[in-house]
Design a protein around this motif. Structure first.
Motif, short mmCIF file in Angstrom:
data_model
loop_
_atom_site.label_atom_id
_atom_site.label_comp_id
_atom_site.label_asym_id
_atom_site.label_seq_id
_atom_site.Cartn_x
_atom_site.Cartn_y
_atom_site.Cartn_z
N GLU A 81 0.62 -0.81 -0.23
CA GLU A 81 0.06 0.21 0.18
C GLU A 81 1.28 1.31 -0.06
OE1 GLU A 81 -3.24 -1.59 -0.78
OE2 GLU A 81 -3.22 0.36 -0.26
N PRO A 82 0.11 2.54 -0.83
CA PRO A 82 1.21 3.68 -0.50
C PRO A 82 1.78 4.14 0.67
CG PRO A 82 -0.32 4.02 -2.56
CD PRO A 82 -0.28 2.60 -1.26
N SER A 83 0.47 4.07 1.47
CA SER A 83 0.81 4.52 2.32
C SER A 83 2.02 3.92 3.51
CB SER A 83 -0.46 4.59 3.43
OG SER A 83 -1.01 3.03 3.98
N GLY A 84 2.54 2.41 2.73
CA GLY A 84 3.44 2.11 4.16
C GLY A 84 4.87 1.71 3.59
N ARG A 85 4.82 2.27 1.90
CA ARG A 85 5.84 1.95 1.15
C ARG A 85 6.92 2.22 1.65
NH1 ARG A 85 2.57 3.02 -4.44
NH2 ARG A 85 1.36 1.46 -4.43
N GLY A 86 8.27 1.78 1.29
CA GLY A 86 9.47 2.39 1.22
C GLY A 86 10.41 1.89 -0.32
N ARG A 87 11.74 1.93 -0.35
CA ARG A 87 12.42 1.79 -2.14
C ARG A 87 12.26 1.10 -2.30
NH1 ARG A 87 16.82 5.61 -0.91
NH2 ARG A 87 17.41 4.99 1.25
N TYR A 88 12.86 -0.54 -1.87
CA TYR A 88 13.30 -1.36 -1.67
C TYR A 88 12.41 -2.61 -2.36
CZ TYR A 88 17.16 0.65 0.56
OH TYR A 88 17.99 1.26 1.16
N CYS A 89 12.71 -3.82 -3.55
CA CYS A 89 11.70 -4.78 -3.47
C CYS A 89 12.73 -6.06 -3.04
CB CYS A 89 12.13 -4.60 -4.90
SG CYS A 89 11.26 -3.84 -6.06
N VAL A 90 12.15 -6.98 -2.86
CA VAL A 90 12.87 -7.43 -1.90
C VAL A 90 11.71 -9.33 -2.90
CG1 VAL A 90 12.55 -9.31 -0.02
CG2 VAL A 90 12.58 -7.30 0.30
N VAL A 91 13.06 -9.97 -3.21
CA VAL A 91 12.30 -11.75 -3.80
C VAL A 91 13.19 -12.49 -3.07
CG1 VAL A 91 12.87 -10.73 -6.26
CG2 VAL A 91 14.52 -11.34 -4.92
N PHE A 92 12.15 -13.70 -3.10
CA PHE A 92 12.26 -14.51 -1.55
C PHE A 92 11.66 -16.09 -2.06
CE2 PHE A 92 8.80 -14.14 0.89
CZ PHE A 92 8.28 -13.30 0.75
N ASP A 93 12.89 -16.97 -1.40
CA ASP A 93 12.02 -18.36 -1.18
C ASP A 93 12.13 -18.39 0.25
OD1 ASP A 93 12.45 -21.51 -3.37
OD2 ASP A 93 11.08 -20.72 -1.47
N PRO A 94 10.83 -18.80 0.51
CA PRO A 94 10.74 -18.69 2.82
C PRO A 94 11.18 -20.27 2.94
CG PRO A 94 8.37 -18.48 1.21
CD PRO A 94 9.37 -18.87 -0.19
N LEU A 95 10.66 -21.00 1.83
CA LEU A 95 11.23 -21.86 2.27
C LEU A 95 12.10 -23.13 1.14
CD1 LEU A 95 11.61 -23.43 5.49
CD2 LEU A 95 10.06 -24.27 5.61
N ASP A 96 12.87 -22.71 0.74
CA ASP A 96 13.48 -23.59 -0.49
C ASP A 96 14.11 -25.66 -0.05
OD1 ASP A 96 14.69 -23.70 -3.48
OD2 ASP A 96 16.05 -24.75 -2.22
N GLY A 97 13.49 -26.10 -0.76
CA GLY A 97 13.99 -27.33 -0.31
C GLY A 97 12.34 -27.79 0.57
N SER A 98 11.58 -27.23 1.01
CA SER A 98 10.64 -27.36 2.01
C SER A 98 9.65 -29.07 2.03
CB SER A 98 9.83 -26.60 1.57
OG SER A 98 9.04 -27.15 0.53
N PHE A 111 17.48 -14.94 -0.60
CA PHE A 111 16.73 -13.77 -0.39
C PHE A 111 17.21 -12.98 -0.97
CE2 PHE A 111 18.80 -10.85 2.69
CZ PHE A 111 19.35 -12.54 3.35
N GLY A 112 16.76 -11.74 -1.90
CA GLY A 112 17.75 -10.67 -2.44
C GLY A 112 17.36 -9.72 -3.08
N ILE A 113 17.72 -8.35 -2.42
CA ILE A 113 17.05 -7.35 -2.29
C ILE A 113 17.43 -6.11 -3.18
CG2 ILE A 113 17.17 -4.79 -1.14
CD1 ILE A 113 18.21 -7.08 1.28
N TYR A 114 16.43 -5.65 -3.85
CA TYR A 114 16.56 -4.53 -5.44
C TYR A 114 16.60 -3.28 -4.36
CZ TYR A 114 16.97 -7.80 -9.15
OH TYR A 114 17.28 -9.16 -9.90
N MET A 115 17.03 -2.11 -5.60
CA MET A 115 16.53 -0.85 -5.00
C MET A 115 15.04 -0.35 -6.06
SD MET A 115 16.31 2.29 -3.20
CE MET A 115 18.22 3.07 -2.60
N VAL A 116 14.26 0.44 -5.89
CA VAL A 116 13.31 0.69 -6.82
C VAL A 116 13.61 1.64 -7.80
CG1 VAL A 116 11.15 0.18 -5.84
CG2 VAL A 116 12.70 2.57 -4.84
N LYS A 117 13.16 1.11 -8.95
CA LYS A 117 14.23 2.69 -9.97
C LYS A 117 12.95 3.68 -9.84
CE LYS A 117 14.79 -1.07 -13.80
NZ LYS A 117 13.94 -1.48 -15.36
N ASP A 118 13.84 5.14 -10.53
CA ASP A 118 13.69 6.16 -9.58
C ASP A 118 12.19 6.47 -9.81
OD1 ASP A 118 16.63 7.43 -9.66
OD2 ASP A 118 15.49 6.64 -8.14
N GLY A 119 11.65 7.39 -9.10
CA GLY A 119 10.27 8.19 -9.16
C GLY A 119 8.72 7.72 -10.15
N HIS A 120 8.95 6.64 -9.64
CA HIS A 120 7.28 6.78 -10.75
C HIS A 120 6.21 5.61 -10.13
CE1 HIS A 120 9.75 3.32 -12.26
NE2 HIS A 120 9.23 2.72 -11.93
#
Ligand code: P6P
Length: 313
Positions: A81-98, A111-120
């Motif tokens: 939600e826009p009200s609770g947003r930050g600048r990072y994107c997180v990609v993850f497998d919560p339990l790989d090999g389960s 997990f991996g972390i990206y920064m969002v591309k600017d201003g949109h």
């Protein structure tokens, strides 16, 4: 040195940093502690799969530092939600090999972390970035002990959970993968479907032509366990394409990229059969890719076989 202090020390290298990245990482650490506790309690697999995904989604959203989340467990990406947003994107497998939970084999969160591309307004293009754009990547392995291996782009460090403190303590500073190893790690059961270069490479591992000793085969079937052993002992982990799965089995965003990022940061490398793994630009969030990663010299050998094959074509 706890992981919390380590992350804050890293942050102090960037005076302009607002601390958002440290807050995000600490929420990921919280998720890992929770899943470690649930796995240790011996919850059944189905519940654990769902539970671990919910825990990470809630932890990442409540950090207030994320805007897009991609989970192996969810068909669609989660847009915060826009009200609770930050600048990072997180990609993850919560339990790989389960699928290995019930027999006590080590499993893990990747997990991996990206920064969002600017201003949109954030879109899927903010996560469909090459792995080389990741700011950080890591995994937490739940096994005989709980160990979090992390890179924020300046080397790889390993932290072991001290259950009495409830803290991850730095036990493996500045992990470097051996330049060459004695172990190859692949599902030999798929050999009938391998392409030429993979078949030729595995043959060389078993029957070396230069008089060197044959490599040992170690294959757990849980990526976090196989990659962790490769990182510490050296050698090569392979999940190649085959006739049945032309793009291999492992997912680009939350298996191939984070593990490739860690391998490069530890002095190893990662190759898809066509290119450097971190240069790949994914088109879909659950896209797959073949992957060959580990000791620099071992990956060089299979790269040479694929490059020779490409020249023939
Ligand atoms: P296979 C587990 O299901 C997983 O996604 C990875 O953790 C692991 O490396 C791979 O699949 C094992 O696949 O086909 O060898 O059983």
């Amino acid at each position: 040195m706890t992981i919390t202090r380590f992350v804050l020390n890293e942050q102090s290298k960037y005076p302009e940093s607002l601390g958002d990245f440290s807050i995000l990482l600490n929420h990921i650490v919280l998720g890992c502690k929770f899943v470690c506790s649930a796995v240790t309690k011996g919850e059944e697999q189905k519940k654990l799969d769902v539970l671990s995904n919910e825990v990470f989604i809630k932890a990442l959203v409540s950090s207030g530092r994320t805007c897009i989340l991609v989970s192996e467990e969810d068909d669609e990406a989660t847009f915060v939600e826009p009200s609770g947003r930050g600048r990072y994107c997180v990609v993850f497998d919560p339990l790989d090999g389960s699928s290995n939970i019930d027999c006590g084999v080590s499993i893990g969160t990747i997990f991996g972390i990206y920064m969002v591309k600017d201003g949109h307004e954030p879109t899927l293009n903010d996560v469909l970035q090459p792995g080389k754009n990741m700011l950080a990547a890591g995994y937490c392995m739940y096994g005989s002990s709980c160990m979090l291996v992390l890179s924020t782009g300046s080397g790889v460090n390993g932290f072991s959970l001290d259950p009495s403190l409830g803290e991850f303590i730095l036990t493996h500073p500045e992990i470097k993968i051996p330049k060459k190893g004695k172990i190859y790690s692949v599902n030999e059961g798929n050999a009938i479907n391998w392409d030429g270069p993979t078949a030729k490479y595995v043959e060389k591992c078993k029957f070396p032509e230069d008089g060197s000793s044959a490599k040992s085969l170690r294959y757990v079937g849980s990526m976090v366990a196989d990659v962790h052993r490769t990182l510490l002992y050296g050698g090569i982990f392979l999940y190649p394409a085959d006739k049945k799965s032309p793009n291999g089995k492992l997912r680009v965003l939350y298996e191939v990229f984070p593990m490739s990022f860690l391998m490069e940061q530890a002095g190893g490398q990662a190759f898809t059969g066509k290119q450097r793994a971190l240069d790949l630009v994914p088109r879909k969030i659950h896209e797959r890719s073949p992957i060959f990663l580990g000791s620099y010299d071992d990956v060089e050998e299979i790269k040479a076989l694929y490059n020779a094959e490409e020249k023939k074509e």
